[in-house]
Enzyme design. Structure first.
Site, PDB file in Angstrom:
ATOM      1  N   TYR A   1     -15.328  -2.033   1.730  1.00 47.66           N
ATOM      2  CA  TYR A   1     -15.167  -2.031   2.925  1.00 47.66           C
ATOM      3  C   TYR A   1     -15.691  -0.631   3.464  1.00 47.66           C
ATOM      4  O   TYR A   1     -15.453  -0.060   4.570  1.00 47.66           O
ATOM      5  CB  TYR A   1     -13.604  -1.735   3.244  1.00 47.66           C
TER       6      TYR A   1
ATOM      7  N   ARG B   1       0.779  -1.285  -0.044  1.00 47.34           N
ATOM      8  CA  ARG B   1      -0.023   0.002   0.006  1.00 47.34           C
ATOM      9  C   ARG B   1       0.852   1.408   0.058  1.00 47.34           C
ATOM     10  O   ARG B   1       0.581   2.211  -0.901  1.00 47.34           O
ATOM     11  CB  ARG B   1      -0.834   0.001   1.242  1.00 47.34           C
TER      12      ARG B   1
ATOM     13  N   CYS C   1     -25.074  -3.520 -10.681  1.00 46.91           N
ATOM     14  CA  CYS C   1     -26.500  -3.916 -10.169  1.00 46.91           C
ATOM     15  C   CYS C   1     -26.487  -4.294  -8.794  1.00 46.91           C
ATOM     16  O   CYS C   1     -26.835  -5.260  -8.395  1.00 46.91           O
ATOM     17  CB  CYS C   1     -27.235  -4.861 -10.818  1.00 46.91           C
TER      18      CYS C   1
HETATM   19  C1  LIG Z   1      -1.160  -8.012   1.864  1.00 47.93           C
HETATM   20  C2  LIG Z   1      -0.093  -8.445   2.147  1.00 47.93           C
HETATM   21  C3  LIG Z   1       1.181  -7.506   2.412  1.00 47.93           C
HETATM   22  C4  LIG Z   1       1.126  -5.817   1.916  1.00 47.93           C
HETATM   23  O1  LIG Z   1       0.216  -5.282   2.744  1.00 47.93           O
HETATM   24  P1  LIG Z   1       0.189  -3.795   2.527  1.00 47.93           P
HETATM   25  O2  LIG Z   1      -0.893  -3.508   3.454  1.00 47.93           O
HETATM   26  O3  LIG Z   1      -0.224  -3.627   1.304  1.00 47.93           O
HETATM   27  O4  LIG Z   1       1.252  -3.194   2.889  1.00 47.93           O
HETATM   28  C5  LIG Z   1       2.499  -7.888   2.969  1.00 47.93           C
HETATM   29  N1  LIG Z   1       2.600  -9.250   3.074  1.00 47.93           N
HETATM   30  C6  LIG Z   1       1.653 -10.252   3.150  1.00 47.93           C
HETATM   31  C7  LIG Z   1       1.951 -11.544   3.573  1.00 47.93           C
HETATM   32  C8  LIG Z   1       0.156  -9.615   2.953  1.00 47.93           C
HETATM   33  O5  LIG Z   1      -0.761 -10.429   2.721  1.00 47.93           O
END
Ligand SMILES: *Cc1c(COP(=O)(O)O)cnc(C)c1O
Length: 417
Positions: free
Chosen positions: A315, A276, A342
């Site tokens: 969410y 993220r 829809c």
């Molecule tokens: C989704 C995930 C991430 C990344 O999470 P962010 O919130 O995008 O930083 C890292 N490691 C694992 C194992 C994940 O499932």
């Protein structure tokens, strides 16, 4: 209050829209690079620090390639994600394979690429050995469950999470691997998501350093790598504050000296697997106002839908929305901005104060660079949008075309009707 800015002017964006049509996601290369450098800089003190980009956040090889140029690796959890990494030229220990409920062919591919295997369960030791062999480096994912140190609420509710090994299992798992002759060890955890408080990450480091000291004492093994997972949040709302990487870097450094160096366990490589925070703020979903509708509420229908960005619908997540060119006009209208599914949750914003929108206005939805296009789907015959890259020199490259109806029908054979 942070201003939610755009990396292009109205005129620049209009040209891009004229060329590619809406909707599309567009990613800001320059901002992605600058952010990657900022993150690396705060861990410059840490020997061999590595960010493994969580591929699921934005599984586009051109994004992965530009991250690779910043020395960022890949965190994969599926066969297609491993193949994407391979195509980009990310291989060997620049890949961390953090999967769960994993199929044999995925382990085989991860081993073939030389990825660091990060097992999610103690039973996967035998499964991995049977299907793919014993790796040179092994890591396990730790789930602290109810063992929350200090009684704070830092790690949410790990007991409810399906991931990782318990405290008892983790000792047993490393013992088994040690006895199989493995000499290189990593360890991993991921206990938070979209968290804006830097102290949580420092607490995670503390938990992991303490655990490694314990495991070293118990089993005589030395760790070469610790991966704190992802989960750094981003300021989706204008009133949110971005995480100050410097606070995390300095906090972890202090603990590293106190717990790792002081116990003779240095050097230890530190790793993150953020998604993220690496691309999220630097992506924008661009869409055009198509229909206005006034019934019990005011609706503005746009040409993108939840298939392009499902976070708000799924969410109730906040995404900032800019009506391009009307940033300084009074926000004296209240709209739900909707897609065409829809499903009544197909809304990008609900009851949002916005300027008066006219049909044909360009709307930009912010912070779609991670878990945006990636979460797209085809329900209701919706086709996923294109992805564009706004390059450092101001030019634009299409890095994924929009889906076509042929793509949608590609898995059907109409000839036997
Ligand atoms: C989704 C995930 C991430 C990344 O999470 P962010 O919130 O995008 O930083 C890292 N490691 C694992 C194992 C994940 O499932």
């Amino acid at each position: 209050m942070a201003e939610k800015k755009l990396p292009f002017t109205k005129e620049q964006l209009q040209k891009i829209v004229d060329q590619y049509g809406t909707p599309f996601h567009i990613y800001d290369e320059k901002a992605i690079k600058e952010n990657a450098r900022k993150l690396a800089a705060v861990f410059a003190w840490a020997p061999g620090f590595k960010e493994y980009f969580a591929v699921k956040a934005t599984p586009n090889p051109y994004i992965m390639k530009l991250l690779k140029e910043e020395d960022i690796g890949a965190d994969c959890s599926s066969l297609p994600e491993l193949i994407l990494s391979e195509k980009v030229g990310i291989k060997g220990e620049d890949i961390m394979f953090t999967s769960n409920n994993t199929a044999a062919d995925e382990f085989v591919k991860a081993m073939e690429l030389g990825a660091i295997i990060n097992l999610d369960d103690i039973t996967h030791i035998d499964y991995l050995e049977k299907h793919a062999g014993v790796p040179e480096v092994i890591s396990f994912r730790y789930n602290p469950g109810p063992l929350r140190k200090g009684g704070n609420a830092i790690i949410g509710n790990p007991e409810e999470a399906k991931y990782g090994l318990t405290r008892e299992q983790i000792s047993e798992a490393y013992k088994i691997m040690r006895d199989k002759g493995v000499e290189r060890f990593g360890i991993h955890t991921m206990v938070i998501s979209n968290e804006l408080d830097p102290d949580y990450f420092i607490e995670t480091a503390k938990m992991m350093f303490d655990l490694m000291v314990e495991l070293h004492k118990e089993l005589g093994i030395r760790f070469e790598l610790v991966n704190f997972g992802g989960g750094i949040g981003i300021p989706y709302r204008p009133e949110d504050t971005a995480v100050d990487y410097e606070i995390i870097g300095q906090g972890v450094k202090k603990l590293y000296e106190e717990k790792i160096a002081a116990n003779g366990l240095a050097p230890l490589k530190l790793a993150l697997e953020c998604g993220r925070v690496i691309t999220g703020p630097y992506g924008y979903l661009v869409t055009t106002a198509m229909h206005t509708k006034n019934i019990y509420k005011n609706y503005m229908g746009v040409d993108a839908s939840m298939a392009d960005l499902m976070r708000p619908g799924m969410y109730g997540a906040y995404h900032h929305l800019t009506v391009v060119g009307k940033e300084n006009e009074p926000h004296d209208q209240v709209y739900d901005v909707t897609g065409s599914l829809c499903e009544n949750c197909d809304k990008f914003v609900v009851d949002r104060n916005l300027p008066k929108i006219n049909i044909g206005d360009i709307l930009v939805i912010h912070d779609t660079g991670a878990h945006g296009h990636a979460m797209g789907f085809n329900y209701n015959g919706k086709l996923r949008s294109a992805e564009l890259l706004l390059k450092e020199d101001g030019s634009v490259e299409m890095i994924r075309r929009a889906e076509t109806i042929e793509d949608y029908f590609a898995t059907l054979d109409f000839s036997r009707l």
